[in-house]
Every structure is written in structure tokens, then in C-alpha cells.
Scaffold this motif. Sequence first.
Motif, PDB file in Angstrom:
ATOM      1  N   SER A  90     -43.129  56.497  -6.926  1.00  0.00           N
ATOM      2  CA  SER A  90     -42.722  57.904  -7.008  1.00  0.00           C
ATOM      3  C   SER A  90     -43.895  58.735  -7.502  1.00  0.00           C
ATOM      4  N   VAL A  91     -44.182  59.831  -6.792  1.00  0.00           N
ATOM      5  CA  VAL A  91     -45.331  60.682  -7.107  1.00  0.00           C
ATOM      6  C   VAL A  91     -44.873  62.142  -7.112  1.00  0.00           C
ATOM      7  N   GLY A  92     -45.214  62.859  -8.186  1.00  0.00           N
ATOM      8  CA  GLY A  92     -44.953  64.289  -8.241  1.00  0.00           C
ATOM      9  C   GLY A  92     -46.216  65.078  -7.957  1.00  0.00           C
ATOM     10  N   TYR A  93     -46.160  65.983  -6.966  1.00  0.00           N
ATOM     11  CA  TYR A  93     -47.326  66.767  -6.573  1.00  0.00           C
ATOM     12  C   TYR A  93     -47.274  68.212  -7.063  1.00  0.00           C
ATOM     13  N   GLY A  94     -46.170  68.594  -7.781  1.00  0.00           N
ATOM     14  CA  GLY A  94     -46.049  69.967  -8.234  1.00  0.00           C
ATOM     15  C   GLY A  94     -46.019  70.923  -7.056  1.00  0.00           C
ATOM     16  N   GLU A  95     -46.752  72.019  -7.183  1.00  0.00           N
ATOM     17  CA  GLU A  95     -46.818  73.028  -6.119  1.00  0.00           C
ATOM     18  C   GLU A  95     -48.099  72.901  -5.291  1.00  0.00           C
ATOM     19  N   SER A  96     -48.823  71.747  -5.424  1.00  0.00           N
ATOM     20  CA  SER A  96     -50.166  71.614  -4.835  1.00  0.00           C
ATOM     21  C   SER A  96     -50.165  71.422  -3.324  1.00  0.00           C
ATOM     22  N   LYS A  97     -49.019  71.035  -2.710  1.00  0.00           N
ATOM     23  CA  LYS A  97     -48.990  70.756  -1.275  1.00  0.00           C
ATOM     24  C   LYS A  97     -47.820  71.472  -0.598  1.00  0.00           C
ATOM     25  N   PRO A  98     -47.879  72.779  -0.564  1.00  0.00           N
ATOM     26  CA  PRO A  98     -46.747  73.511   0.031  1.00  0.00           C
ATOM     27  C   PRO A  98     -46.730  73.393   1.552  1.00  0.00           C
ATOM     28  N   VAL A  99     -45.538  73.425   2.140  1.00  0.00           N
ATOM     29  CA  VAL A  99     -45.450  73.538   3.594  1.00  0.00           C
ATOM     30  C   VAL A  99     -45.477  75.004   4.008  1.00  0.00           C
ATOM     31  N   GLU A 100     -45.075  75.867   3.095  1.00  0.00           N
ATOM     32  CA  GLU A 100     -45.163  77.309   3.292  1.00  0.00           C
ATOM     33  C   GLU A 100     -46.139  77.848   2.261  1.00  0.00           C
ATOM     34  N   ASP A 101     -47.368  78.101   2.696  1.00  0.00           N
ATOM     35  CA  ASP A 101     -48.411  78.523   1.769  1.00  0.00           C
ATOM     36  C   ASP A 101     -48.394  80.052   1.681  1.00  0.00           C
ATOM     37  N   CYS A 102     -47.690  80.570   0.692  1.00  0.00           N
ATOM     38  CA  CYS A 102     -47.508  82.015   0.589  1.00  0.00           C
ATOM     39  C   CYS A 102     -47.610  82.446  -0.875  1.00  0.00           C
ATOM     40  N   ASN A 103     -48.079  83.686  -1.083  1.00  0.00           N
ATOM     41  CA  ASN A 103     -48.129  84.238  -2.447  1.00  0.00           C
ATOM     42  C   ASN A 103     -46.785  84.848  -2.849  1.00  0.00           C
ATOM     43  N   LYS A 104     -46.292  85.730  -2.002  1.00  0.00           N
ATOM     44  CA  LYS A 104     -44.978  86.335  -2.243  1.00  0.00           C
ATOM     45  C   LYS A 104     -44.020  85.744  -1.229  1.00  0.00           C
ATOM     46  N   CYS A 105     -43.474  84.585  -1.591  1.00  0.00           N
ATOM     47  CA  CYS A 105     -42.632  83.834  -0.656  1.00  0.00           C
ATOM     48  C   CYS A 105     -41.223  84.400  -0.625  1.00  0.00           C
ATOM     49  N   THR A 106     -40.590  84.277   0.523  1.00  0.00           N
ATOM     50  CA  THR A 106     -39.169  84.606   0.628  1.00  0.00           C
ATOM     51  C   THR A 106     -38.366  83.460   0.034  1.00  0.00           C
ATOM     52  N   ASP A 107     -37.082  83.656  -0.175  1.00  0.00           N
ATOM     53  CA  ASP A 107     -36.221  82.581  -0.699  1.00  0.00           C
ATOM     54  C   ASP A 107     -36.218  81.393   0.255  1.00  0.00           C
ATOM     55  N   GLU A 108     -36.226  81.688   1.549  1.00  0.00           N
ATOM     56  CA  GLU A 108     -36.233  80.612   2.538  1.00  0.00           C
ATOM     57  C   GLU A 108     -37.524  79.796   2.450  1.00  0.00           C
ATOM     58  N   GLN A 109     -38.670  80.460   2.259  1.00  0.00           N
ATOM     59  CA  GLN A 109     -39.954  79.749   2.134  1.00  0.00           C
ATOM     60  C   GLN A 109     -39.988  78.907   0.861  1.00  0.00           C
ATOM     61  N   HIS A 110     -39.484  79.488  -0.240  1.00  0.00           N
ATOM     62  CA  HIS A 110     -39.404  78.712  -1.487  1.00  0.00           C
ATOM     63  C   HIS A 110     -38.566  77.449  -1.276  1.00  0.00           C
ATOM     64  N   ALA A 111     -37.454  77.597  -0.573  1.00  0.00           N
ATOM     65  CA  ALA A 111     -36.539  76.464  -0.378  1.00  0.00           C
ATOM     66  C   ALA A 111     -37.205  75.334   0.403  1.00  0.00           C
ATOM     67  N   LYS A 112     -38.044  75.671   1.386  1.00  0.00           N
ATOM     68  CA  LYS A 112     -38.726  74.637   2.176  1.00  0.00           C
ATOM     69  C   LYS A 112     -39.740  73.858   1.346  1.00  0.00           C
ATOM     70  N   ASN A 113     -40.281  74.490   0.313  1.00  0.00           N
ATOM     71  CA  ASN A 113     -41.276  73.819  -0.528  1.00  0.00           C
ATOM     72  C   ASN A 113     -40.639  72.891  -1.563  1.00  0.00           C
ATOM     73  N   ARG A 114     -39.344  73.071  -1.892  1.00  0.00           N
ATOM     74  CA  ARG A 114     -38.670  72.229  -2.887  1.00  0.00           C
ATOM     75  C   ARG A 114     -38.125  70.989  -2.172  1.00  0.00           C
ATOM     76  N   ARG A 115     -38.986  69.943  -2.028  1.00  0.00           N
ATOM     77  CA  ARG A 115     -38.630  68.851  -1.133  1.00  0.00           C
ATOM     78  C   ARG A 115     -39.150  67.513  -1.644  1.00  0.00           C
ATOM     79  N   SER A 116     -38.649  66.438  -1.048  1.00  0.00           N
ATOM     80  CA  SER A 116     -39.216  65.089  -1.183  1.00  0.00           C
ATOM     81  C   SER A 116     -39.457  64.535   0.214  1.00  0.00           C
ATOM     82  N   GLU A 117     -40.642  63.841   0.400  1.00  0.00           N
ATOM     83  CA  GLU A 117     -41.013  63.232   1.672  1.00  0.00           C
ATOM     84  C   GLU A 117     -41.315  61.750   1.457  1.00  0.00           C
ATOM     85  N   PHE A 118     -41.358  60.991   2.555  1.00  0.00           N
ATOM     86  CA  PHE A 118     -41.424  59.533   2.447  1.00  0.00           C
ATOM     87  C   PHE A 118     -42.536  58.976   3.341  1.00  0.00           C
TER      88      PHE A 118
END
Length: 622
Positions: free
Chosen positions: A590-618
Motif C-alpha cells: 500500500s502506497v500513499g501518493y498524496g496530491e502528487s499524481k492527479p488525473v485532473e491537474d487543475c488549480n481551481k478544480c471543480t467538484d467533479e475534478q476533485h472527485a476524480k483525484n480522490r482515488r485508489s489504483e492497482f
Amino acid sequence: MKKVILSICILAAASQYANAQSGAQKRADKYFGKAQYVRAAEIYEKEVKENKSLDLLEKLGDCYYYNGKTNNAAKYYAQALELYPEQVDAEHLHRYAMALKGNKDYAKADKILQKYNAKTGKTQTVPSTLAYFEKKEKSERRPYIVTNSSVSTKDSEWGAAFNANQIVFSSSRDGGVSGKKYKWNNENYLDLFVAEVDEEGDASGAVAFSKEINSAAHEGGVTFSGDGNTIYFSRNVKPKNRKGDKISHMKIFKSSKVGGEWSKAIEVSFNKEGYSAAHPALNKNNTKLYFASDMPGTQGNWDIFVVDINKDGSFGEPKNLGPNVNTESREQFPFVSDEDNLYFASNGHITLGGLDVFKSEINGNSYSKAENLGNVINSNKDDFGFIYDEATEKGFLSSNRAGGKGSDDIYRVDRKQIYFVEGVAQDSKTGELLPGADVVMYDNAGREIAKTTVGADGAFAFEIQPTSEYKLEGSKVTYDPAEVEFATGKKGNVEQNIVLKLIQVVEDPKLDTNPIYFEFDKAILVEESKTELDRIINFMKEHKTFRVEVGSHTDNRGSDKYNMSLSARRANAVKDYFVEQGIAEDRLVSVGYGESKPVEDCNKCTDEQHAKNRRSEFILIK
């Protein structure tokens, strides 16, 4: 005894000097000039008590050096260096270093070689002799085995050459032609002898070679054509102009079989008056003759040359083999194997002492950098005359190392038999090699005994033992493992190379899954994510060697430190669920990357963009 052939040209080195000399010393100098070193040393020993001139000390050291008495040689070279530190020449510094190595005083020898380098203008640092050979010994997987052969006696035997199932060599034993004593060392003059070689690679039953070849002079250093009907050999020849040049030189002669008998030997055309040529060696096609010489064109004392043999039997011009083989010191005793490897003796490259045997690979007209054959073939004394059949891994070596039967002996050479299983890892469907695959070997009790990760060639090799059972297992990310069981026979052999055929399960290390998502500032699994997790769990239960990395992320709200902690909690929550469902913990990372690898790279993100970044991948991992 081989130093008759090694240094016949060096005998002319009796220097002229202006110091007043006693009658006894003048007599000793005459003996020295004629290479009668035993008689010269007896007189010099008396003279040196009263006269410690540089010339006398160096000559006395040389008397012992040429007869292999390295303790006495080092004693007088040391006195010369102590009394005349700036006047001792480079050649005597080198001899002093070789004498020290002959006494196994390697640390001091390395220091003297550094002085030698400075004297000759070299700037490089002399490597530690002991460290060099210790490293070489550790890297040797199949060391040579050296055993004194049955052909050796209390006399001198050296310089063997293959001729069908026989060897022909030089010896000072009784039964030769001359019957005279050589005043260099009070042994008989050298003649050629022939001995049978048995299936084990030993030689015995020596008898004198042809009377057409042996003479009242020294014969030594010989080679035969592939059909055995042509011989090249070295013979000691008196100069034609005895008034000008009083030193005998070695010349190469050729003879052919006519009606089963050897013809009268004739000199080869490339011999040069006033210089030596010796130790001939033919290549497997009989198109090139290698030899050692001090003729013009050498880089140092003696060098190795090659000359083309034309179709009509004539010779081209000798060519020096260049700096990868030759040095400013001495290179001699070439031998060319059927696999185009040049073996030769040298005291100019790094050695254990005296002459060592080296190998250089022949590629057309180029030669690879000389490689020392290590501290089994070589010793702290002179090792030379190495001949080797790489197909049978058997050969012979000449040496005056400690424990021998005579001044020089011929030793059998074998290679330690270490058995291997070899193979490759490849894709079962495409046949492509699989670099990076892990291969593990187990014994019949299931214990892991060896492991490797294959390189670009997909190949692996493990040492094995006779009459044993093994299992090989290959694995790689995205592939199911492959297993092969095999057994060895009494000789440790495996019938064929083993191919581990791995079946690809997924085409990309990133599993064919969808990410799972988390609520804002939460590390709790939502119910709908478990459907995706259960798919991965079922895959891992079916493919039990796969491991999975759970990589978890956050959106960019909050501090970096907080988000790293939050992502780690999310990854652990996923890991805990996997363990609860029966997946072994050691198959999960298990590895935590914080906010370092976003799929939506934005400064003022929409709620939808924020939601896509709160994820786990395998991802599949090793």
C-alpha cells in the motif's frame, strides 16, 4: 633450463665500464658474457666483499636471476638500489621487482614497479598484485587444475607441442644427441623428445625425437602442421661472423617428412643475423606462424610476431602483434588454439612473479587486451609454454614452480568440471524472450537453492550436481509462472537446455480495473467500490504468484503533509479489505501518493475534478 631460449639475446648485455677491475673479476666477466652464470657468481661472491660497485652488484644479481634463484637476486639488486638509488636502470628495477615477486614479497615488488614506471616515464599507478589476483580468483567459476605430468624428471622438461596423440618437448635428460653440459646451469644441452598422451591427458614414455632434428646445439620450442608432416622448431646457432658477434642466437628451422623421415632442417627466410627468433606456433589453418623475437620492431626486450605463410611455402614480412600483447619487457612462447585464442608468456603485464601465461583473442589482424590466466596456471615463478585443447579442455604447462621434480617441469592442465543447467524464459505464445523474468531453482525437498533475474537474452544458468532432482520456476509481472522439473545423470548432464514458457495473463502491469473513489476527507470504503475490489481479489486467488500495489491519492485541498497521511490511510483501508477476503498480506503493497499524481491537474478544480483525484489504483508488481 628454458632461459637458454628465453634470454639468449640478453647475454650480450655484459656492459663495458671504466672502473679498475681485479683479474678475478675480469675472469668472472668473461664467464658472465658467455652465460656461464654459475661460475661467474662464484667469483663475484668473493669480489663483492671488497667491491660493491653498481656494475658488480647488478651482474651478481643477474647471475642468480637468470638461474631462478630469486632470493639471492633480490639481495644484490636491493644493495644496488640502496647504494646507487639514482643510477639503477629501468631494466634492473624490473628484474628486482620480478625477483621480489618470486619471493612472494608482493607489496615491496609493487613499490619497485612504481619506481620502474617513474624511470620509464609512465604516470599510471601500479595496481596491487595481491588484490588483482584475489579478485580474479573470486570471479573464476571453473578454475584450472594443474598436476605434474609423468613425463617430468629430475632434469629439465619444457615447451610441449601437440602432435596427434603425442607431445614433443625439450629436455636436458640423458638420451639426447649432444651429451655435453651447458655451462649456464651445468645441465645437458637441450634436445627434443616425444611422449604418448593417454585418454586422461597425461604424457609418459618419452624417447628422443628424430636425429635429423636433434643436434649438438640446443633445440627447444616446436610446432607441427595439422597433418604432422611439417615441423618448425628453434635451434641455438653460432654467429657466422665469430669475430664481430660472439653471442649465439636462436633461429627457427623447418623440416618436412619425406618417405616417413624428416628432411634436413633449413632456416626460415625471416631469421635475421644478429637477432633471435624462437618458439614458433602455427595457427589451425597453417597459414600463419607466430614466434618470439628480439629483432628490430620490438616494443621491448622480446615481442611476439606473426608472419604469413604463402601457398608456395614462402613467408611474408613479420608483423609485431602490438601493445595489447607486447610490452617493453618480455613476451614469448606463443600458442594458438583451434578457437583462435593466443596464449603466451609475459613478465611485462601484471604477474604473480617471473613469466605468467596470458590469453588474447584473435580477431582477424587484431588482438584483444591480454588477460592473465590466474593463480592456478600461474605461480610466483616462471610459467610458460601453455598449450590447450579447448574442445577436450586438456593441455600442458611448463613451470619451475616450487614442488616440481626438476628445474623446469611439464604439468598437465585440466578444467574443473562444474555442471550447469541452462535455459531461457520466453513468452509461451509469441516465443519472445522475457528480460526481467525471475527464475528460481528448488531441490527435490522444495528448498530454494538458487535465484536469478534474466537479462536481455532471457538466459539463465545454475550450477547443478550429478544424480539430483530439481525444479525450475519462472515468473514475471503480467505472466503466470512456469515450472519445469528435471533430473541429472551420473555425470551431471542435462539432455537439453530448458525453456520456461510463461503464459501472459494481462498485457499491462496496470491491471485492467477501474479506480475506486473516496468521499472528501474520508478513508472509508464506499459500498459500491467493493464490486471492483472483489474482481481484483478473485484474480489474485486464481493467479497466486501475483502481487499488487494499491496506490491511493487525494485532491489538492489541504496541506501536503495532511494529504500524504490521508492517502496512506486510504491505501491501508483497501489493503485491509483484501486481507479480510483471504489475500496474504505479503502479496500487497500500500502506497500513499498524496496530491502528487492527479488525473485532473487543475488549480481551481471543480467538484467533479476533485472527485476524480480522490482515488485508489492497482498495479501488478514483482
